[in-house]
Design an enzyme around this catalytic site. Sequence first.
Site, short mmCIF file in Angstrom:
data_model
loop_
_atom_site.label_atom_id
_atom_site.label_comp_id
_atom_site.label_asym_id
_atom_site.label_seq_id
_atom_site.Cartn_x
_atom_site.Cartn_y
_atom_site.Cartn_z
N ASP A 83 2.82 -11.06 -2.08
CA ASP A 83 2.68 -10.38 -3.24
C ASP A 83 3.55 -11.01 -4.35
OD1 ASP A 83 5.19 -9.88 -2.12
OD2 ASP A 83 4.82 -7.61 -1.88
N ASN A 93 9.88 3.92 1.63
CA ASN A 93 8.68 4.78 1.63
C ASN A 93 7.66 4.52 2.49
OD1 ASN A 93 7.73 2.62 0.28
ND2 ASN A 93 7.19 3.76 -1.64
N HIS A 152 6.07 1.31 2.65
CA HIS A 152 5.16 0.36 2.00
C HIS A 152 5.30 -0.94 2.94
CE1 HIS A 152 8.03 -1.34 -1.35
NE2 HIS A 152 8.29 -1.89 -0.30
N GLU A 165 1.79 0.71 -1.36
CA GLU A 165 2.51 1.89 -1.61
C GLU A 165 1.73 3.12 -1.12
OE1 GLU A 165 5.37 1.52 -2.58
OE2 GLU A 165 5.68 0.33 -4.48
P1 PGA Z 1 14.12 -5.35 1.26
O1 PGA Z 1 12.60 -5.09 0.51
O2 PGA Z 1 13.71 -6.30 2.35
O3 PGA Z 1 14.74 -5.83 0.15
O4 PGA Z 1 14.70 -4.02 1.84
C1 PGA Z 1 11.51 -4.83 1.61
C2 PGA Z 1 10.20 -4.24 1.08
O5 PGA Z 1 10.33 -3.24 0.06
O6 PGA Z 1 9.17 -4.52 1.49
#
Ligand code: PGA
Length: 239
Positions: free
Chosen positions: A67, A136, A138, A143
């Site tokens: 992404d 959450n 995602h 999301e």
């Molecule tokens: P993070 O993000 O590795 O910084 O916790 C992971 C994500 O939001 O997919």
Amino acid sequence: MKFLKFNTYEEMSAAAANIMAEQIKSKPNSVLGLATGSTPVGMYKKLIEMNKAGEIDFSDITTVNLDEYYPIDPANNQSYRYFMNDNLFNHINIDMDRTNVLYGLAEDPDKECERYEQLIKDLGGIDIQVLGIGQNGHIAFNEPEENLYLNTHKTALTESTIQANSRFFSEGEIMPTASLTMGMGTIFAAKKIILLINGKAKKAAFEQLLNDRFCTSCPATILKLHPDVTVICDAEVAD
Ligand code: PGA
């Protein structure tokens, strides 16, 4: 879904790097699906070490990232293109032309998403996809929502994701509130998936992976239906 638990973040990062290294050794022209965020940084460090030690060769490897923020200039140090160059690509013997990240300044974001989806198909699909997970649930920027997208698409970020990621933007800098992201189907089409989870903040999301249900309100749970997913976690999240 297979679960591998390690005591520390370093150990889990080494285990993830070993799985990636095996993939690279067994198929030197693999298509690697890569992720940004703090979670895979330890794994990238190990892969850089292995590359420098001559253990793995990236010269025939192609990468596709999950992404990118939208809109964002790839030269902005908060872009995911910048992150990948800085945390991995600039330190290994990869051909930059074979590293693919969605273009954050695309004039027509829908066209850019179509191009990316087709690119992955033309590459023959993703051999191994690395994933982190949001608090959450995602994955990439899919999301929690009633309806999830199958294909690469433009999407708004949720308030909780904006909160979680805004710490990386300096004062006065405007954080993008949308992104371009692979869809659930794009991710699901990967032949193999490793999902990395560490730290207490991810405990609720992790627990959703352990029960016998899946739901769009925790997109990562849909991975339970995929035939080859390994969840690699640390003791903080698993105990
Ligand atoms: P993070 O993000 O590795 O910084 O916790 C992971 C994500 O939001 O997919």
